[in-house]
Design an enzyme around this catalytic site. Structure first.
Site, mmCIF file in Angstrom:
data_model
loop_
_atom_site.group_PDB
_atom_site.id
_atom_site.type_symbol
_atom_site.label_atom_id
_atom_site.label_comp_id
_atom_site.label_asym_id
_atom_site.label_seq_id
_atom_site.Cartn_x
_atom_site.Cartn_y
_atom_site.Cartn_z
ATOM 1 N N GLU A 162 0.868 -1.186 0.000
ATOM 2 C CA GLU A 162 0.000 0.000 0.000
ATOM 3 C C GLU A 162 0.902 1.232 0.000
ATOM 4 O OE1 GLU A 162 -3.080 2.018 3.073
ATOM 5 O OE2 GLU A 162 -3.121 -0.167 3.025
ATOM 6 N N ASP A 189 -4.917 9.858 9.382
ATOM 7 C CA ASP A 189 -3.575 9.365 9.713
ATOM 8 C C ASP A 189 -3.157 9.731 11.124
ATOM 9 O OD1 ASP A 189 -3.450 8.432 7.152
ATOM 10 O OD2 ASP A 189 -2.269 10.103 6.373
#
EC number: 4.2.1.20
Length: 258
Positions: free
Chosen positions: A47, A58
């Site tokens: 990824e 995040d």
């Protein structure tokens, strides 16, 4: 290859270890080198994050990696160019993790053309609501690139079923409420949530967010078809502790034989 290359990563009961790397953190040569290393080490899918200035999903480790990439002047075009070059050497599936803004700023048609050229097999857009996925879903289907859905522990099961009914590749089951990052352990309800998700889809289900130890990996691949490890992989790559990444991969593969 697209969707088929992702399918092959889960064939015959294979458990997938999916490491996350931030595109351009350390430079584009480093990105290519890390992809080569992860491919050789036996990762199932890689990824690749597209850095963005407002990464709402995040945690701090991935945010810092994204900031380093942006500060060094890395561009989306540069990341695609690096992927085009490394794709000639590796067959590992590429899944891009990108917020919607970089896709639209680049131009969605141009973005998807570049994905095709770089051999990208799937794309995850964490801030794209299911109701708005037609912004890019038809173009991705045409290009044979999987739009991989995120489902969360807080979503009602009816919504999860709806999201998964139109999905391809695999289902990314978020195992914590909140952002990515390292966790100590997972609550019991996560197990029943993952089992519920699995019972409502024919697609492989991959657990991600907060997976940071071999024990987490072993626990998750007992229930799921694979794991995504992000913050911890970034940390280990940064500190040159690559043998620990190999141990994570080993822990995943051992569960295939269990």
């Amino acid at each position: 290859m697209g969707v088929e290359r992702i399918k092959a990563a889960f064939e015959n009961g294979k458990k997938a270890f999916i490491p996350y790397v931030m595109g351009g953190d350390g430079g584009l040569e480093i990105l290519k080198e890390r992809i080569r290393f992860l491919d050789e080490a036996g990762a199932s899918i890689v990824e690749i994050g597209i850095p963005f200035s407002d990464p709402v999903a995040d945690g701090p480790t991935i945010q810092r990696a994204g900031k380093r990439a942006l500060d060094s002047g890395v561009t989306v075009k540069g990341i695609f160019q690096a992927l085009i070059e490394v794709r000639k050497e590796v067959q590992i599936p590429f899944v891009l993790m990108t917020y919607l803004n970089p896709v639209l700023a680049f131009g969605k048609e141009r973005f998807i053309e570049n994905c095709m050229e770089a051999g990208v097999d799937g794309i995850i857009v964490p801030d794209l609501p299911y109701e708005e996925q037609d912004i890019i879903a038809p173009l991705l289907r045409e290009a044979n690139i999987a739009l991989i859905p995120l489902v969360t522990v807080t979503s009602p099961i009816e919504r999860i079923k709806k999201i998964m009914s139109e999905s391809e590749g695999f289902v990314y089951a978020v195992t914590v409420a909140g952002v990515t990052g390292v966790r100590q352990n997972f609550k019991d309800e996560i197990h029943s949530y993952l089992e519920k998700v699995k019972s409502h889809t024919h697609l492989p289900v991959v657990a991600g967010f907060g997976i940071s130890t071999k024990e987490h990996v072993e626990e998750m691949v007992t229930i799921c078809d694979g794991v995504v490890v992000g913050s911890k992989v970034i940390e280990l790559l940064e500190n040159e502790k690559r043998e620990e990444i190999c141990e994570f991969i080993q822990a995943t593969k051992q569960k295939e034989e269990a």
